[in-house]
Scaffold this motif. Structure first.
Motif, PDB file in Angstrom:
ATOM      1  N   MET A 103      45.451  19.060  -1.507  1.00 23.91           N
ATOM      2  CA  MET A 103      46.203  20.696  -0.771  1.00 23.91           C
ATOM      3  C   MET A 103      47.753  21.290  -2.116  1.00 23.91           C
ATOM      4  O   MET A 103      47.973  20.043  -2.866  1.00 23.91           O
ATOM      5  N   LEU A 104      47.514  22.111  -2.150  1.00 20.92           N
ATOM      6  CA  LEU A 104      48.148  22.144  -2.282  1.00 20.92           C
ATOM      7  C   LEU A 104      49.917  22.698  -2.106  1.00 20.92           C
ATOM      8  O   LEU A 104      49.786  23.903  -0.841  1.00 20.92           O
ATOM      9  N   THR A 105      50.974  22.620  -2.117  1.00 20.44           N
ATOM     10  CA  THR A 105      52.769  23.066  -1.693  1.00 20.44           C
ATOM     11  C   THR A 105      53.036  24.387  -2.435  1.00 20.44           C
ATOM     12  O   THR A 105      52.376  24.066  -4.051  1.00 20.44           O
ATOM     13  N   GLY A 106      53.712  25.000  -1.808  1.00 19.94           N
ATOM     14  CA  GLY A 106      54.158  25.989  -2.370  1.00 19.94           C
ATOM     15  C   GLY A 106      55.400  25.974  -3.401  1.00 19.94           C
ATOM     16  O   GLY A 106      55.944  26.213  -4.490  1.00 19.94           O
ATOM     17  N   ALA A 107      56.097  24.783  -2.650  1.00 25.90           N
ATOM     18  CA  ALA A 107      56.720  23.871  -3.282  1.00 25.90           C
ATOM     19  C   ALA A 107      56.241  23.967  -4.978  1.00 25.90           C
ATOM     20  O   ALA A 107      57.012  23.686  -6.547  1.00 25.90           O
ATOM     21  N   GLN A 108      54.823  23.302  -4.708  1.00 19.97           N
ATOM     22  CA  GLN A 108      54.618  22.521  -5.957  1.00 19.97           C
ATOM     23  C   GLN A 108      54.380  23.421  -6.946  1.00 19.97           C
ATOM     24  O   GLN A 108      54.314  23.231  -8.812  1.00 19.97           O
ATOM     25  N   LEU A 109      54.075  24.563  -6.080  1.00 22.65           N
ATOM     26  CA  LEU A 109      53.870  25.369  -7.223  1.00 22.65           C
ATOM     27  C   LEU A 109      54.364  26.959  -7.848  1.00 22.65           C
ATOM     28  O   LEU A 109      54.584  27.046  -8.908  1.00 22.65           O
ATOM     29  N   ARG A 110      55.470  26.670  -7.103  1.00 26.06           N
ATOM     30  CA  ARG A 110      57.085  27.443  -7.731  1.00 26.06           C
ATOM     31  C   ARG A 110      57.457  26.206  -8.758  1.00 26.06           C
ATOM     32  O   ARG A 110      57.748  26.599 -10.014  1.00 26.06           O
ATOM     33  N   ALA A 111      57.294  24.461  -8.495  1.00 29.25           N
ATOM     34  CA  ALA A 111      58.101  24.096  -9.759  1.00 29.25           C
ATOM     35  C   ALA A 111      56.421  23.337 -10.439  1.00 29.25           C
ATOM     36  O   ALA A 111      56.477  23.684 -12.307  1.00 29.25           O
ATOM     37  N   ALA A 112      55.075  23.961 -10.671  1.00 29.18           N
ATOM     38  CA  ALA A 112      54.679  24.357 -11.694  1.00 29.18           C
ATOM     39  C   ALA A 112      54.486  25.082 -12.855  1.00 29.18           C
ATOM     40  O   ALA A 112      55.053  25.388 -13.682  1.00 29.18           O
ATOM     41  N   ARG A 113      55.069  26.062 -11.975  1.00 27.16           N
ATOM     42  CA  ARG A 113      55.180  27.788 -12.950  1.00 27.16           C
ATOM     43  C   ARG A 113      56.471  27.190 -14.191  1.00 27.16           C
ATOM     44  O   ARG A 113      56.758  27.636 -14.879  1.00 27.16           O
ATOM     45  N   GLY A 114      57.776  26.694 -13.467  1.00 33.67           N
ATOM     46  CA  GLY A 114      58.513  27.017 -13.994  1.00 33.67           C
ATOM     47  C   GLY A 114      58.620  25.430 -15.034  1.00 33.67           C
ATOM     48  O   GLY A 114      59.067  25.818 -16.484  1.00 33.67           O
ATOM     49  N   LEU A 115      57.675  24.594 -14.660  1.00 30.70           N
ATOM     50  CA  LEU A 115      57.567  23.247 -16.101  1.00 30.70           C
ATOM     51  C   LEU A 115      56.490  24.265 -16.757  1.00 30.70           C
ATOM     52  O   LEU A 115      56.897  23.839 -18.515  1.00 30.70           O
ATOM     53  N   LEU A 116      55.280  24.726 -16.567  1.00 25.98           N
ATOM     54  CA  LEU A 116      54.916  26.080 -17.420  1.00 25.98           C
ATOM     55  C   LEU A 116      56.102  27.504 -18.629  1.00 25.98           C
ATOM     56  O   LEU A 116      55.283  27.684 -19.661  1.00 25.98           O
ATOM     57  N   ASN A 117      56.930  27.552 -17.452  1.00 28.12           N
ATOM     58  CA  ASN A 117      57.529  29.176 -18.026  1.00 28.12           C
ATOM     59  C   ASN A 117      57.139  30.206 -17.614  1.00 28.12           C
ATOM     60  O   ASN A 117      57.212  30.681 -18.646  1.00 28.12           O
ATOM     61  N   ILE A 118      56.503  30.401 -16.276  1.00 30.98           N
ATOM     62  CA  ILE A 118      55.689  31.416 -16.364  1.00 30.98           C
ATOM     63  C   ILE A 118      55.812  31.927 -15.621  1.00 30.98           C
ATOM     64  O   ILE A 118      56.606  31.443 -14.227  1.00 30.98           O
ATOM     65  N   SER A 119      55.494  33.516 -15.385  1.00 36.13           N
ATOM     66  CA  SER A 119      56.433  34.049 -14.237  1.00 36.13           C
ATOM     67  C   SER A 119      55.302  34.528 -13.200  1.00 36.13           C
ATOM     68  O   SER A 119      53.887  33.736 -13.211  1.00 36.13           O
ATOM     69  N   VAL A 120      55.353  35.027 -11.841  1.00 36.06           N
ATOM     70  CA  VAL A 120      54.457  35.176 -10.647  1.00 36.06           C
ATOM     71  C   VAL A 120      53.411  36.004 -11.515  1.00 36.06           C
ATOM     72  O   VAL A 120      52.247  35.793 -11.287  1.00 36.06           O
ATOM     73  N   ALA A 121      54.313  36.954 -12.406  1.00 35.12           N
ATOM     74  CA  ALA A 121      53.106  37.919 -13.301  1.00 35.12           C
ATOM     75  C   ALA A 121      51.726  37.347 -13.517  1.00 35.12           C
ATOM     76  O   ALA A 121      50.937  37.237 -13.777  1.00 35.12           O
ATOM     77  N   ASP A 122      52.888  35.954 -14.610  1.00 38.09           N
ATOM     78  CA  ASP A 122      51.480  35.920 -15.994  1.00 38.09           C
ATOM     79  C   ASP A 122      50.640  34.929 -14.343  1.00 38.09           C
ATOM     80  O   ASP A 122      49.338  34.953 -15.390  1.00 38.09           O
ATOM     81  N   LEU A 123      51.213  33.973 -13.757  1.00 37.02           N
ATOM     82  CA  LEU A 123      49.313  33.600 -13.527  1.00 37.02           C
ATOM     83  C   LEU A 123      48.810  34.043 -12.581  1.00 37.02           C
ATOM     84  O   LEU A 123      47.780  33.417 -13.074  1.00 37.02           O
ATOM     85  N   ALA A 124      49.410  35.056 -12.258  1.00 40.15           N
ATOM     86  CA  ALA A 124      48.361  36.577 -11.214  1.00 40.15           C
ATOM     87  C   ALA A 124      47.689  36.529 -12.559  1.00 40.15           C
ATOM     88  O   ALA A 124      46.382  36.792 -11.869  1.00 40.15           O
ATOM     89  N   GLU A 125      47.867  36.844 -13.691  1.00 38.74           N
ATOM     90  CA  GLU A 125      47.324  37.113 -14.792  1.00 38.74           C
ATOM     91  C   GLU A 125      46.175  36.437 -15.139  1.00 38.74           C
ATOM     92  O   GLU A 125      44.906  36.747 -14.785  1.00 38.74           O
ATOM     93  N   ARG A 126      46.342  35.649 -14.729  1.00 39.87           N
ATOM     94  CA  ARG A 126      45.623  34.578 -15.606  1.00 39.87           C
ATOM     95  C   ARG A 126      44.487  33.391 -14.392  1.00 39.87           C
ATOM     96  O   ARG A 126      43.719  33.212 -14.789  1.00 39.87           O
ATOM     97  N   THR A 127      45.055  34.059 -13.193  1.00 46.00           N
ATOM     98  CA  THR A 127      43.172  33.972 -12.250  1.00 46.00           C
ATOM     99  C   THR A 127      43.057  34.899 -11.181  1.00 46.00           C
ATOM    100  O   THR A 127      42.177  34.329 -10.949  1.00 46.00           O
ATOM    101  N   GLY A 128      43.285  36.391 -12.007  1.00 46.54           N
ATOM    102  CA  GLY A 128      42.962  37.316 -11.915  1.00 46.54           C
ATOM    103  C   GLY A 128      43.169  37.539 -10.320  1.00 46.54           C
ATOM    104  O   GLY A 128      43.246  38.246  -9.516  1.00 46.54           O
ATOM    105  N   LEU A 129      44.516  36.868  -9.935  1.00 49.49           N
ATOM    106  CA  LEU A 129      44.858  37.439  -7.690  1.00 49.49           C
ATOM    107  C   LEU A 129      45.921  38.074  -8.046  1.00 49.49           C
ATOM    108  O   LEU A 129      47.095  38.477  -9.222  1.00 49.49           O
TER     109      LEU A 129
END
Length: 92
Positions: free
Chosen positions: A1-27
């Motif tokens: 299970m993934l939480t919204g808080a984990q998702l935000r924290a993981a992006r912060g750890l990787l220093n990537i934006s929402v747009a970057d994650l969307a590009e990496r996932t195709g979402l």
């Protein structure tokens, strides 16, 4: 299970934006934003969840499940600091 808080924290750890994650996932960016809008479990299809989790894990993030009275979290998969990935700046 993934939480919204984990998702935000993981992006912060990787220093990537929402747009970057969307590009990496195709979402769509909106799909990522909706998933991050809660601290609880994300609401997305199994395929989309798999894409997000794979992108985060490929980036070097470990998703930590809640246990022993502690909440879920994230951590990096190496004792070495993750390389800084400069955020893309959208020009309008």
């Amino acid at each position: 299970m993934l939480t919204g808080a984990q998702l935000r924290a993981a992006r912060g750890l990787l220093n990537i934006s929402v747009a970057d994650l969307a590009e990496r996932t195709g979402l769509a960016v909106g799909t990522i934003r909706r998933a991050e809008a809660t601290n609880g479990p994300v609401r997305m299809t199994t395929d989309n969840l798999t894409r997000v989790m794979k992108a985060l894990q490929t980036g070097g993030v470990i998703l930590v499940e809640a246990c022993d009275g502690l909440g879920p979290g994230v951590r990096q998969n190496s004792p070495e600091p993750l390389p800084v990935q400069h955020r893309r700046r959208d020009r309008r």
